[in-house]
Write a protein that holds these residues in place. Structure first.
Motif, PDB file in Angstrom:
ATOM      1  N   GLU A   1      30.706  46.995  33.792  1.00  0.00           N
ATOM      2  CA  GLU A   1      29.358  46.486  33.532  1.00  0.00           C
ATOM      3  C   GLU A   1      29.106  46.353  32.032  1.00  0.00           C
TER       4      GLU A   1
ATOM      5  N   ARG B   1      31.093  43.404  30.778  1.00  0.00           N
ATOM      6  CA  ARG B   1      30.945  42.165  31.544  1.00  0.00           C
ATOM      7  C   ARG B   1      32.303  41.705  32.057  1.00  0.00           C
TER       8      ARG B   1
ATOM      9  N   GLN C   1      26.306  42.891  39.869  1.00  0.00           N
ATOM     10  CA  GLN C   1      26.693  41.939  38.833  1.00  0.00           C
ATOM     11  C   GLN C   1      28.154  42.087  38.433  1.00  0.00           C
TER      12      GLN C   1
END
Length: 295
Positions: A183, A186, A233
């Motif tokens: 995270e 990314r 994500q």
């Protein structure tokens, strides 16, 4: 006060790479960086202060700390950085640091090499007793190596965070560490689960082997499901491989930006505290290796 990222340094190329990695990690996590040089030098009472030959270890340590700090702050002016010299043997000093650190970072020289004080037996002793996650970094590993270059010279997002999964052990702290690192960067997580056919006197038939593979697939999917939901994500690629865990995970981690493995905490006073898979990956992986303790 937030727990710091701690980097052990000794002037070696591996330690310099570790300090640079630790600085980037401190900025990613918005944590202070603490540089530590540990070694036995002058006696505490200062009785040898007038003997230059006895002051040499302390002077060298101070120079290493000062030079490293200057280099890091030149590259990262926003970095919150402190330095400390500890007059203790390196392994006990570093293990003590892990009780109050968010992460410890050391140089990793790998297999069959000889070099600085923090890369051989000291690093092995520390990784086996560290109370917090410990990252080992090879000499020459830079910020550019964390990303995938493309043909026109641009950089794409970070390389994979490869996670060695043990579905039987659970290891929630290990999995969470890998997802949080992904995270922050990314980056995708590549979760690798290695299975093997139980040893018997007869070779398994194709149907039995296929059933074992299907069960391994289901186990990995089930283990990753809550983490996919917690980190929506973060892209996740799962790999179910057959063979020896150290060999297959090592192959899967080629080209990764970070490899995350678990280390079971042990109460016994003797014997290896790292485990055979983590031990092999520490020695052979080219990328930084994060060793995360778990129950």
């Amino acid at each position: 006060m937030p727990r710091p990222i701690v980097a052990g340094i000794d002037g070696s190329r591996e330690a310099r790479a570790a300090a640079e990695w630790a600085a980037r990690e401190a900025l990613r996590r918005q944590r202070p960086l603490r540089l530590i040089h540990a070694g036995e030098g002058l006696p505490p009472d200062g009785s040898a202060a007038t003997l230059p030959e006895l002051r040499a270890p302390q002077d060298l340590a101070q120079q290493v700390l000062r030079t490293t700090a200057e280099q890091l702050t030149d590259c990262h002016p926003e970095l919150m950085l402190t330095t400390v010299q500890v007059r203790r043997p390196p392994a006990p000093a570093l293990i003590s640091e892990t009780r109050h650190a968010e992460l410890l970072v050391l140089g990793n020289q790998g297999l069959g090499s000889v070099g600085g004080v923090l890369v051989g037996s000291v690093a092995r002793a520390t990784v086996g007793h560290a109370a917090c996650p410990l990252v080992l970094v090879r000499a020459g590993f830079t910020a550019a190596d964390e990303r995938l270059p493309v043909h026109d010279g641009a950089l794409v997002p970070s390389r994979d965070v490869t996670l060695a999964v043990d579905v039987a052990a659970g290891c929630e702290g290990v999995v969470e560490f890998a997802f949080r690192e992904a995270e922050l960067r990314r980056a995708p997580v590549r979760a690798v689960y290695v299975w093997h056919v139980p040893f018997t006197t007869a070779m398994p038939d194709p149907e039995h082997r296929a059933a074992l593979r299907a069960e391994a697939d289901r186990s990995l999917v089930a283990m990753l499901r809550p983490w996919r939901e917690k980190f929506p994500q973060v892209p996740v690629r799962d790999s179910v491989l057959e063979g020896r865990p150290a060999h297959q995970v090592g192959r899967a981690a080629r080209g990764a930006g970070l490899l995350v493995v678990g280390r079971r905490t042990r109460r016994r006073a003797v014997g290896s505290r790292t485990g055979p898979v983590a031990h092999a990956l520490i020695h052979h992986a080219a990328c930084p290796v994060a060793v995360v303790p778990h129950d």
